[in-house]
Motif scaffolding. Structure first.
Motif, PDB file in Angstrom:
ATOM      1  N   MET A  51     104.636  -6.813 -34.773  1.00  0.00           N
ATOM      2  CA  MET A  51     103.715  -5.403 -36.207  1.00  0.00           C
ATOM      3  C   MET A  51     101.990  -4.958 -35.334  1.00  0.00           C
ATOM      4  SD  MET A  51     103.769  -5.595 -40.361  1.00  0.00           S
ATOM      5  CE  MET A  51     105.078  -4.469 -41.282  1.00  0.00           C
ATOM      6  N   LYS A  52     101.826  -3.987 -35.007  1.00  0.00           N
ATOM      7  CA  LYS A  52     101.036  -3.357 -33.873  1.00  0.00           C
ATOM      8  C   LYS A  52     100.509  -2.333 -33.732  1.00  0.00           C
ATOM      9  CE  LYS A  52     102.309  -6.265 -30.162  1.00  0.00           C
ATOM     10  NZ  LYS A  52     102.763  -6.639 -28.384  1.00  0.00           N
ATOM     11  N   HIS A  53      98.717  -1.998 -33.721  1.00  0.00           N
ATOM     12  CA  HIS A  53      98.692  -0.557 -34.166  1.00  0.00           C
ATOM     13  C   HIS A  53      98.808  -0.867 -35.435  1.00  0.00           C
ATOM     14  CE1 HIS A  53      98.666  -1.123 -29.608  1.00  0.00           C
ATOM     15  NE2 HIS A  53     100.443  -1.287 -29.910  1.00  0.00           N
ATOM     16  N   PHE A  54      97.768  -0.888 -36.586  1.00  0.00           N
ATOM     17  CA  PHE A  54      97.440  -0.753 -37.936  1.00  0.00           C
ATOM     18  C   PHE A  54      96.703   0.018 -37.685  1.00  0.00           C
ATOM     19  CE2 PHE A  54      99.714  -4.881 -37.714  1.00  0.00           C
ATOM     20  CZ  PHE A  54     100.400  -5.170 -39.799  1.00  0.00           C
ATOM     21  N   GLY A  55      97.155   1.376 -38.657  1.00  0.00           N
ATOM     22  CA  GLY A  55      96.316   3.258 -39.035  1.00  0.00           C
ATOM     23  C   GLY A  55      94.734   2.250 -39.794  1.00  0.00           C
ATOM     24  N   ASN A  56      94.052   2.997 -39.472  1.00  0.00           N
ATOM     25  CA  ASN A  56      92.939   2.728 -40.190  1.00  0.00           C
ATOM     26  C   ASN A  56      91.956   1.117 -41.327  1.00  0.00           C
ATOM     27  OD1 ASN A  56      90.324   4.148 -41.633  1.00  0.00           O
ATOM     28  ND2 ASN A  56      91.700   4.225 -43.690  1.00  0.00           N
ATOM     29  N   ALA A  57      92.314   0.514 -39.832  1.00  0.00           N
ATOM     30  CA  ALA A  57      92.468  -0.828 -40.220  1.00  0.00           C
ATOM     31  C   ALA A  57      90.717  -1.810 -39.112  1.00  0.00           C
ATOM     32  CB  ALA A  57      93.256  -2.188 -39.800  1.00  0.00           C
ATOM     33  N   LEU A  58      89.734  -0.503 -38.767  1.00  0.00           N
ATOM     34  CA  LEU A  58      89.090  -1.320 -38.227  1.00  0.00           C
ATOM     35  C   LEU A  58      87.294  -1.926 -39.186  1.00  0.00           C
ATOM     36  CD1 LEU A  58      87.537  -1.049 -35.450  1.00  0.00           C
ATOM     37  CD2 LEU A  58      85.611   0.805 -36.228  1.00  0.00           C
ATOM     38  N   GLY A  59      87.386  -3.038 -38.960  1.00  0.00           N
ATOM     39  CA  GLY A  59      87.005  -3.918 -40.109  1.00  0.00           C
ATOM     40  C   GLY A  59      87.015  -4.786 -40.947  1.00  0.00           C
ATOM     41  N   TYR A  60      88.736  -3.921 -40.940  1.00  0.00           N
ATOM     42  CA  TYR A  60      90.037  -5.530 -41.943  1.00  0.00           C
ATOM     43  C   TYR A  60      90.289  -5.999 -40.777  1.00  0.00           C
ATOM     44  CZ  TYR A  60      88.055  -2.176 -45.134  1.00  0.00           C
ATOM     45  OH  TYR A  60      86.321  -1.470 -45.428  1.00  0.00           O
ATOM     46  N   GLU A  61      90.240  -6.250 -39.914  1.00  0.00           N
ATOM     47  CA  GLU A  61      91.644  -7.585 -38.706  1.00  0.00           C
ATOM     48  C   GLU A  61      92.116  -8.461 -39.404  1.00  0.00           C
ATOM     49  OE1 GLU A  61      88.911  -3.609 -36.575  1.00  0.00           O
ATOM     50  OE2 GLU A  61      88.688  -5.336 -37.657  1.00  0.00           O
ATOM     51  N   ARG A  62      90.666  -9.025 -39.603  1.00  0.00           N
ATOM     52  CA  ARG A  62      90.254 -10.394 -40.170  1.00  0.00           C
ATOM     53  C   ARG A  62      91.687 -10.817 -41.608  1.00  0.00           C
ATOM     54  NH1 ARG A  62      87.886 -13.679 -44.668  1.00  0.00           N
ATOM     55  NH2 ARG A  62      86.961 -11.799 -44.921  1.00  0.00           N
ATOM     56  N   PHE A  63      91.412  -9.319 -42.570  1.00  0.00           N
ATOM     57  CA  PHE A  63      92.860  -9.779 -43.424  1.00  0.00           C
ATOM     58  C   PHE A  63      94.393  -9.289 -42.395  1.00  0.00           C
ATOM     59  CE2 PHE A  63      88.307  -8.267 -45.474  1.00  0.00           C
ATOM     60  CZ  PHE A  63      88.629  -8.792 -46.351  1.00  0.00           C
ATOM     61  N   VAL A  64      93.590  -7.978 -41.463  1.00  0.00           N
ATOM     62  CA  VAL A  64      95.827  -7.543 -41.529  1.00  0.00           C
ATOM     63  C   VAL A  64      95.508  -8.748 -40.434  1.00  0.00           C
ATOM     64  CG1 VAL A  64      96.742  -5.909 -39.713  1.00  0.00           C
ATOM     65  CG2 VAL A  64      95.192  -5.532 -41.382  1.00  0.00           C
ATOM     66  N   GLU A  65      95.189 -10.078 -39.890  1.00  0.00           N
ATOM     67  CA  GLU A  65      95.843 -11.075 -39.321  1.00  0.00           C
ATOM     68  C   GLU A  65      96.337 -11.880 -39.876  1.00  0.00           C
ATOM     69  OE1 GLU A  65      96.998 -12.890 -36.218  1.00  0.00           O
ATOM     70  OE2 GLU A  65      96.460 -11.031 -36.071  1.00  0.00           O
ATOM     71  N   GLU A  66      95.487 -12.242 -41.392  1.00  0.00           N
ATOM     72  CA  GLU A  66      96.094 -13.201 -42.156  1.00  0.00           C
ATOM     73  C   GLU A  66      97.297 -12.484 -43.034  1.00  0.00           C
ATOM     74  OE1 GLU A  66      92.587 -13.298 -44.937  1.00  0.00           O
ATOM     75  OE2 GLU A  66      91.624 -14.766 -43.405  1.00  0.00           O
ATOM     76  N   VAL A  67      97.432 -11.495 -43.082  1.00  0.00           N
ATOM     77  CA  VAL A  67      98.598 -11.115 -43.998  1.00  0.00           C
ATOM     78  C   VAL A  67      99.196 -11.125 -42.982  1.00  0.00           C
ATOM     79  CG1 VAL A  67      99.623  -9.297 -45.048  1.00  0.00           C
ATOM     80  CG2 VAL A  67      97.274  -9.834 -45.861  1.00  0.00           C
ATOM     81  N   LEU A  68      99.426 -10.728 -41.965  1.00  0.00           N
ATOM     82  CA  LEU A  68     101.171 -10.696 -40.841  1.00  0.00           C
ATOM     83  C   LEU A  68     100.958 -12.446 -40.661  1.00  0.00           C
ATOM     84  CD1 LEU A  68     102.163  -9.422 -39.190  1.00  0.00           C
ATOM     85  CD2 LEU A  68      99.944  -9.360 -37.368  1.00  0.00           C
ATOM     86  N   THR A  69     100.090 -12.632 -40.704  1.00  0.00           N
ATOM     87  CA  THR A  69     101.414 -14.743 -40.576  1.00  0.00           C
ATOM     88  C   THR A  69     101.685 -14.908 -41.392  1.00  0.00           C
ATOM     89  OG1 THR A  69      98.630 -14.654 -38.446  1.00  0.00           O
ATOM     90  CG2 THR A  69      99.258 -17.053 -39.637  1.00  0.00           C
TER      91      THR A  69
END
Length: 92
Positions: A51-69
């Motif tokens: 998945m690429k280009h999560f919207g409104n995720a600025l500042g939450y990239e660490r959480f997005v990466e953890e969930v995605l992994t």
């Protein structure tokens, strides 16, 4: 670990559900837009989607990466949605 298989919609919903139960995201009232997963050749771990280009995720990239992994380690993308023509849903 053998991965479970989900179609694109269910995989998108699962990633969204996991993201939106993280304390910091809930506390901040942020709604992150989760994109549809895209099929890819299996990587070194055997995962066949990303998945690429999560919207409104600025500042939450660490959480997005953890969930995605974590989701990529648990699920593979099924072929159920492949080749489905959306117009066929509305035709008689």
């Amino acid at each position: 670990m053998i991965r479970k298989t989900l179609n694109a919609s269910r995989l998108q919903d699962e990633v969204s559900r996991r993201l939106h139960r993280i304390h910091e995201i809930v506390e901040d009232g942020v709604k992150i837009r989760v994109p549809r997963p895209h099929k890819q050749e299996p990587d070194a771990t055997g995962c066949n989607w990303t998945m690429k280009h999560f919207g409104n995720a600025l500042g939450y990239e660490r959480f997005v990466e953890e969930v995605l992994t974590a989701a990529q380690a648990e699920y593979n993308l099924s072929d159920a949605d492949e080749g489905k023509d959306i117009r066929s849903l509305f035709s008689e």
